[in-house]
Design a protein around this motif. Structure first.
Motif, short mmCIF file in Angstrom:
data_model
loop_
_atom_site.label_atom_id
_atom_site.label_comp_id
_atom_site.label_asym_id
_atom_site.label_seq_id
_atom_site.Cartn_x
_atom_site.Cartn_y
_atom_site.Cartn_z
N GLU D 123 0.85 -1.21 0.00
CA GLU D 123 0.00 0.00 0.00
C GLU D 123 0.88 1.25 0.00
OE1 GLU D 123 -3.53 -0.64 0.55
OE2 GLU D 123 -4.29 1.40 0.77
N HIS D 126 2.60 1.54 -3.36
CA HIS D 126 1.57 1.98 -4.30
C HIS D 126 1.52 3.51 -4.32
CE1 HIS D 126 -2.34 1.16 -6.47
NE2 HIS D 126 -2.52 2.42 -6.14
N THR D 129 4.54 4.79 -6.11
CA THR D 129 4.46 4.57 -7.56
C THR D 129 3.55 5.60 -8.22
OG1 THR D 129 4.94 2.22 -7.42
CG2 THR D 129 3.65 2.94 -9.32
N THR E 28 -2.83 -9.23 -13.20
CA THR E 28 -2.65 -8.82 -14.59
C THR E 28 -1.40 -7.95 -14.61
OG1 THR E 28 -5.02 -8.97 -15.06
CG2 THR E 28 -3.70 -7.55 -16.49
N VAL E 65 -7.37 -9.43 -11.20
CA VAL E 65 -6.44 -8.31 -11.00
C VAL E 65 -6.04 -8.32 -9.54
CG1 VAL E 65 -6.21 -5.80 -10.95
CG2 VAL E 65 -7.29 -6.91 -12.90
N GLN E 67 -2.19 -7.76 -6.83
CA GLN E 67 -1.14 -6.87 -6.32
C GLN E 67 0.02 -6.78 -7.30
OE1 GLN E 67 -1.41 -5.16 -3.25
NE2 GLN E 67 -3.42 -5.81 -3.94
N GLN E 69 1.79 -3.55 -8.02
CA GLN E 69 2.31 -2.17 -8.08
C GLN E 69 3.76 -2.14 -8.54
OE1 GLN E 69 4.73 -0.56 -6.17
NE2 GLN E 69 5.09 -2.18 -4.69
N MET E 72 4.27 -1.75 -12.26
CA MET E 72 3.53 -0.66 -12.90
C MET E 72 4.37 0.13 -13.92
SD MET E 72 0.31 -0.38 -12.51
CE MET E 72 0.20 1.31 -13.14
N THR E 77 0.13 -3.53 -17.16
CA THR E 77 -0.06 -3.97 -15.77
C THR E 77 -1.22 -3.20 -15.14
OG1 THR E 77 2.31 -4.39 -15.58
CG2 THR E 77 1.07 -4.09 -13.52
N ILE E 78 -2.04 -3.91 -14.38
CA ILE E 78 -3.15 -3.29 -13.63
C ILE E 78 -3.02 -3.75 -12.19
CG2 ILE E 78 -5.66 -3.01 -13.45
CD1 ILE E 78 -5.90 -3.78 -16.36
N THR E 79 -3.18 -2.84 -11.25
CA THR E 79 -3.01 -3.22 -9.85
C THR E 79 -4.11 -2.67 -8.97
OG1 THR E 79 -1.40 -3.36 -8.06
CG2 THR E 79 -1.55 -1.23 -9.18
N LEU E 80 -4.40 -3.39 -7.91
CA LEU E 80 -5.31 -2.92 -6.86
C LEU E 80 -4.48 -2.48 -5.67
CD1 LEU E 80 -8.02 -5.77 -6.69
CD2 LEU E 80 -8.20 -3.56 -7.87
N LYS E 81 -4.95 -1.45 -4.96
CA LYS E 81 -4.39 -1.18 -3.65
C LYS E 81 -4.69 -2.39 -2.76
CE LYS E 81 -6.26 3.02 -3.07
NZ LYS E 81 -6.35 3.67 -4.37
N PRO E 82 -3.80 -2.76 -1.85
CA PRO E 82 -4.12 -3.87 -0.94
C PRO E 82 -5.46 -3.68 -0.23
CG PRO E 82 -1.81 -3.32 -0.76
CD PRO E 82 -2.41 -2.29 -1.68
N THR E 84 -8.10 -2.18 -1.27
CA THR E 84 -9.18 -2.47 -2.20
C THR E 84 -9.33 -3.98 -2.40
OG1 THR E 84 -8.69 -0.42 -3.40
CG2 THR E 84 -10.09 -2.02 -4.51
N ALA F 87 -14.14 1.68 -5.66
CA ALA F 87 -12.70 1.65 -5.33
C ALA F 87 -11.94 0.79 -6.35
CB ALA F 87 -12.49 1.11 -3.92
N ASP F 91 -9.02 1.97 -9.07
CA ASP F 91 -7.68 1.38 -9.15
C ASP F 91 -7.37 0.92 -10.58
OD1 ASP F 91 -7.43 1.85 -6.45
OD2 ASP F 91 -7.34 -0.24 -5.85
N SER F 95 -4.41 2.68 -12.90
CA SER F 95 -3.33 1.87 -13.48
C SER F 95 -3.24 2.12 -14.98
CB SER F 95 -3.61 0.38 -13.23
OG SER F 95 -3.57 0.08 -11.84
N HIS F 99 -0.23 4.31 -17.52
CA HIS F 99 0.51 3.86 -18.71
C HIS F 99 0.27 4.76 -19.92
CE1 HIS F 99 1.46 0.32 -16.49
NE2 HIS F 99 0.25 -0.15 -16.49
#
Lengths: 252, 252, 252, 252, 252, 252
Positions: D123, D126, D129, E28, E65, E67, E69, E72, E77-82, E84, F87, F91, F95, F99
Motif C-alpha cells: 500500500e 503503491h 508509484t 494482470t 487483477v 497486487q 504495483q 507498474m 499492468t493493472i493493480t489494486l491497492k491492498p 481495495t 474503489a 484502481d 493503473s 501507462h
C-alpha cells in the motif's frame, strides 16, 4: 409537516400513522448567469415543503450538497465524492430506519445525482440483505423501500415546462428550474442578458472540459425567460403530483 | 449574501474582494417537548443569514445533520458517524478551497459537534501539511484557516441568555435556543407544559442511557419560557458579534 | 497490574472482579529543545503504571501515536490522520469489549488528542446504539462506558504544577510534563539553554505556520526549569488522583 | 538512540548522518499460561532498544497492537483489523518520510503480522508509484526502502533457540520468546506447571476454533523451560545480528 | 463444474452435496518479452477449470487483477491497492457464505498476492470472530475455512518444473508459467529472443526501481524455453494435485 | 487484441498508435432456470473479444463481479458493495492512465451496474478535477474520457433481439442474453421447461423481496427460446456496432 420544525413527540405521533418520509435531495452548483447556486436543492425543497404541509406528510431536512464535480470550474460549486455521498445517505437512512421509518422517498433536484443515489440505494439494500446474516443464513430484513423521483419527471411537470418554454428549455440552468426558485425566493430574481441567447449543447465530462464547452455554465437553455409566475405554475403541478405519488408509495 | 441565492458570477466577484466564507453547521435532533428537531441547524442559520446580509459577507449552505447518536432514542433524530462527517466536511472544504477560499468560519449550533468538527479540521490540515509532499519535502501549503465558533459563545450572547432566563437555561433544549428558532419561525411556536418544570441533569452517554436519564429529552432546562421576543434579542446580539468576529477573521 | 506483563489467565481472573481497564493514550511529537518526543505518551504511561500497580487495577498497552499534524515541521513527530485514529481506537475497544470489559478509562497526555478521542467515543457509541439493530428496533446494548481524562486535569495536579512553576508553565513543552518524563527516565534529562527564556504564545494552525510562530517548538513555556524531583511530586499527586477516580468509574 | 527519549533537535542532527530508523512492531495477545500478553511487542522492543543504544542508530516507538484475531478467545488479546493496521502503518511511514527518512526497518515480533505488514508495504509503495502521478506520467519517487525482519530469523538466533530448547520450542508461546521477555522484565517471571508438558500442534483458523484446539493457548511448546539467562543469551545474539543487518540496510 | 457456466438451480443442487468452492486468483501484470500479461490469472484458471470439470467440484469466477504495483512501470499492468483487494475478497466471501459455502479454496497464481490474500483472510476471520458479537459475548460463528494454495506449490509441481527447465526457471516470467499459458492458449505462443538469455536477479521494491533492475521484466529466468508440451505436463500434474487437496479440504 | 494474451512490449507498441482500451464489465448472478450465472460478464466479453480481434483494438480483462445484491437470494450470485466496486474501478483506471491510456470504454452487461459505474466515473473525474490541486488552483488534468455502453443498446442490437424474440424477451434472463452465452459456450446449453412460460414482471427491491416476486429468477422473459444461432446473429450485430463506436470514441 416539516421534520426540522417538529418536535420529537410530534414525530412519534406521526410514526403511529405512517412509516413514510420524504427527503429533498439536491446539489449546490452553478446554474448559469442568472440561476442560483442552490437551484437543485431549492427546487425539491420548495415543492416538498408545500406538498408536505398541504397533505400532512413528513418532509425531512434537505440533503443540499451532491454530485457536482463537473461544475467545479465555476466558483461557488460544492461537491461530494460519490463514496462520501453514499456514506452520508447510508447514515441518514439507518437513523430513520432506527426510528421505524420503512418508506423513504427521495425527491431529487439534480440529474447528476441520479447514479450516485441509486448506488447508495444498492449499498443500503446490501446492508439489509446481509443484515443479521453474520456469515449465516439470515431471516428476511424489514420491508425497507427506497424511492427516487426527479421533480421534473413528476406526472405532468415536463409537459407544462415545454408548454411554458417551448424554446430554450435546454438541460442545465433551464428556465423551468430557475422559475421555480424565483417563485420560492422572489427577492433573488436576477435580470441578466444571455449571450448567445440559447446556450450550446454537448457532452458532460470533467470540470475543465465543461467550462471550455459551456463558458457561462448553461447547456442548451435560455433562462432569461424564467419568471415567478411560471415558477408558481410548475410548483403547483409538481405539488399535486408528488402528493399523489407519495400517498401511493407510503402505503404500498 | 447567501451562496445558495447567488449566481456563480456573483461569487466570482465576491472572491475578488474576500477569500472568507461562513458555513452554518448544526444537527437534526430532538430538543425536548417544545423544541424543534432542527434547532441546532436553524440557530446558526438564522444568525448567519442575517449577519451575512447585513454585513455583505458570504454564507454557504447549512451543514444540517451532525453528531446526534446520543439522541437516537428519540424519533426524528438523524446522525452521521464521525468518520462520515469528517469525510463530508473535507469534501466541502476542498471544494471551497479549489475556488480560492482561504478562510472558512464554521458557525456551530450543537455542542455535540465540537469534537468531530475539530477532528475534521485536523484531517483537513493533515492534507495541507502533506499536500504536494508525496513522500518528499513539500513547500508550504496555502494559508488555509479554519475557525469554529459556537453561536452561544459569541461575545455577549451567554450573558444575555442568563439575563433573559436566570432559571432553567440548562444545557439541552434551552429556552434560549428554542427562542431563537421561535423568532426565526414564529409559525412553529409550540405551547407544551413541562413536567418537571426543570429537567434533570447528568452525564451524556449512549442513546438508551440518555433516554432513561432524560425521559423527555431536556437536560436541566425549562424551555416553556421560550418566546419570540427573547429570540429576537438573542439573534440581534449574536448577529452583531458574528459580524465583528468574521470581519477580523476574514482579513487576518 | 500491567496487561502487557500479565498472562491471559491472570486477565481472566481480573475480569471476575472488575470490568474496568485504563488505557494510557498520547502522542509522539516534538516537545521543544529539552523535551522528549515521547513526552505525551510517557506521562500518562508513567502515572498509569504506578497507579495500576499500587491499586491493583489493570493498565493496558499505551496508544503511543496520536494527533500531531501541527508538529510535523519538527523532525521525529509522527501523526495519525484522525480517521485512522478513530478506526484504531474502535478496534482496541471492540477487542476489550469482546472479553467483557465495560469500563474503559483513557488517560490522555496530549491536548491535541482530545477532539479526536471524543469523536472516536461517538463512533464507538454509534456502534452500540445501532448494535444488533440491523434496520429494526434494537434492544439496549451493553453498559459500555468510555471516560477521557487528561492527566494534568486530575484533581490537584494543575495546582501543584502552578506552585512548582509559577512562571513559564506555558501550554506546550511545559516544565511540568518534561519533569514527569525526567522523573520516569532520569537518564534522559537534557540541559539546554532556552532562548528566549519564555517562549511566545499564539494560535495553533497547520504545521508550517506552527514552526514559523514557535521556532523551537515551545509555546509560552520555560522547560529549562524541569527537574526530576518536581516530576516525582507531580507523579505522586497524579497517581493518587487517578486511583480515586478510576475506582469510582470502575464501579459506577 | 530512542526516538521517544530524544528531542527534535537530536533527531534533526541524526538525520544529517543517517536516513534510517528501526520500528519495533508486535502484537498484544495471549502467550499461554506463563507467557506475557505483551510478548510479541516486548521481544523486538527489548532487542531493538539495546541494539540502537549500542550502535547509535535510531529506534522509533513500538507499534504494539497487531494482528491477533485468532487469539481473541483468550482475555487480554487486542487486535486490529488488517485494513486498520495498513492505514496506521501508512500514516507512520508518511510522517517519517516527511522528515526525510528513506530506510524504515520493521523488527517484527509476531508471525501473524507478516502478511499484513507486507500488504502495508505494498500500500505504501503503491503511493510512491503513483506519487505526483495524478493521472499523468510521474517522475520517479524518492528511494524509500521498507524492510521486514522477524527477530527470530535474525542470523544465528534460531540456531541458538534450538540449542537452548531442543525439545518443546513449538511455534506459539515458545520458551525462547518467553525467555526474552523474562530477561527484559525479570519481575514478571511466572512459574506455571504445563499440562500437557508439550502443547498440541495444528492449523490456525478463527478464534473459537483456536481455543478448542489449543485450550491453554500454546502451540507445540513447553514454555515452562523459559528463564532469564536463556533470554539474555538470545537477546545478545539478536542484538549483534540486528546491528549488522541494520547497518547494511541503512547505507544500501 | 464452472460457476459462471452453471445455473442457480445447479448451484443449489451442488450445495446439497458440498459446501466447498475453488476461486482462481491471480494478477494482470507484465511477464517479460514473451509472457502474457494475464499469466498469473490464467495459470490457476486453466488448472482449476480442468480440475473442477474432471472431479466435479465447483470453480468460481477468476479474481483476475491483484497486487502488481511493482510492475507498474511496464505497460498493461493493472493493480489494486491492498485495501481495495481486501474489501473485494471480503465481498466475494460474504456472498458465498451467504449461500452456505463454508470452504473457500483460493488457487493463487502470483507470489505478490500472498501477503494481501492472507491479510484478507484475517479481515474475513475478524468478521467471523466478532460476528453477532455487537459488544457482547458472541456464540461461535459458522465453520468458515479459507485456504490459500499457490499452484506451483501443489504436490509434485515444483519438481516437474525443475526437471523440465533445469536452467533458467528463475522467479518471475518463468518458462514453467509461460508454458502453462501456452498450453491453455496455443494461439498466443510468442517467439522472442532473450537478451541476456538468463535475466538478472535481485530484490523487488517499487515500480521504478524494478524496471531499472529488470529492464525487460524477467527475474532470473529464460522463458524462451517455454512450450506447449511442457505446459501440458505441468497442468496435468497440477490438476491431479489440486483435485486431491481440494477433496481433503472440502470434507475436512 | 486481448490484453491478457499480450506481452508488455506489445502494449507499449499499441500505445504508440492508440490511447484507447475497452473493458468488459458484468456481474455474476442468477439468470433463471436455464441462464448461466456468468451471463452478464460473458456477453460483453464474447462481443468485445471478437470485436477487438477483428478491428485490432485492445480489450482488457473482464470486470466479472458487479452489483447483484438483489439476486443474493439465489445461490451462486456474488456481489460487491457499491463502494467496493467504485474503489476497484478507480484502481483499474489509475493503473491504465498511468501507462498513458486516455480513453476507457466500458462495455457493460448488467443493467444493475449502470448507476454504480456512473458513480465510479464521477469518483474518477473528481480525482482528475482535484488532481495536483492540493488546495490551490490546479492546471487542467489530462484528457481522460470514460464511456459506458450497455451491449444491448449498441446500434441495431435491440431491434434484432425484438425481431428474434417478439414474445417473452422480458428484462432479466432474456432469451437474447442467454442466446449470446449459448453461442459463446455451446457446451453449456441447458434445456429447461419454464413455468409459467413467461415470467412475471414487477419492481426490483431487496434480495428477499426479489425471490418472492420472481421465484425462478426471471423477469418477464421466456428464455427457453434461447439458441446458439440467435446468439450468433446478435453477437455479429453487436460486434459491428461496437467496432464503429469504439473507433469514433478512441479518436475523439
Amino acid at each position: 409537516m416539516q421534520l426540522h420544525l417538529s418536535t420529537w413527540p410530534e414525530i412519534e405521533a406521526y410514526l403511529a400513522t405512517s412509516k413514510a418520509i420524504l427527503i429533498p435531495i439536491g446539489s449546490t452548483e452553478q446554474h448559469g448567469p442568472n440561476g442560483l447556486l442552490g437551484t437543485d436543492a431549492l427546487c425539491p425543497e420548495i415543492i416538498a415543503r408545500r406538498a408536505g404541509d398541504e397533505a400532512g406528510f413528513l418532509v425531512g431536512p434537505t440533503f443540499n450538497v451532491g454530485q457536482a464535480q463537473h461544475h467545479m470550474a465555476f466558483p461557488g460549486t460544492i461537491t461530494l465524492k460519490p463514496s462520501t455521498m453514499i456514506a452520508s445517505m447510508l447514515d441518514w437512512t439507518e437513523s430513520l430506519t432506527r426510528h421505524g421509518f420503512e418508506r423513504i422517498y427521495w425527491l431529487n433536484g439534480h440529474g447528476g445525482n441520479i447514479a450516485t443515489i441509486n448506488a447508495a440505494f444498492s449499498e443500503i439494500y446490501h446492508g439489509v440483505t446481509f443484515a443479521g446474516a453474520n456469515f449465516s443464513n439470515a431471516t428476511n430484513g424489514p420491508p425497507l423501500r427506497l424511492h427516487l423521483r426527479n421533480w421534473w419527471e413528476l406526472a405532468g411537470v415536463m409537459d407544462l415546462c415545454r408548454e411554458l418554454f417551448p424554446v430554450g428549455e435546454g438541460s442545465h440552468a433551464t428556465p423551468s428550474e430557475v422559475s421555480v426558485t424565483y417563485f420560492g425566493y422572489p427577492e433573488a430574481v436576477k435580470s441578466v442578458a444571455m449571450s448567445p441567447r440559447i446556450a450550446p449543447t454537448g457532452p458532460i465530462r470533467d470540470a475543465e472540459d465543461y467550462r471550455r464547452r459551456f463558458p457561462d455554465g448553461r447547456i442548451g437553455s435560455d433562462p432569461s425567460q424564467a419568471n415567478v409566475e411560471a415558477g408558481g405554475r410548475i410548483v403547483a403541478a409538481a405539488v399535486n403530483a408528488v402528493i399523489a405519488e407519495f400517498r401511493q408509495f407510503g402505503t404500498a
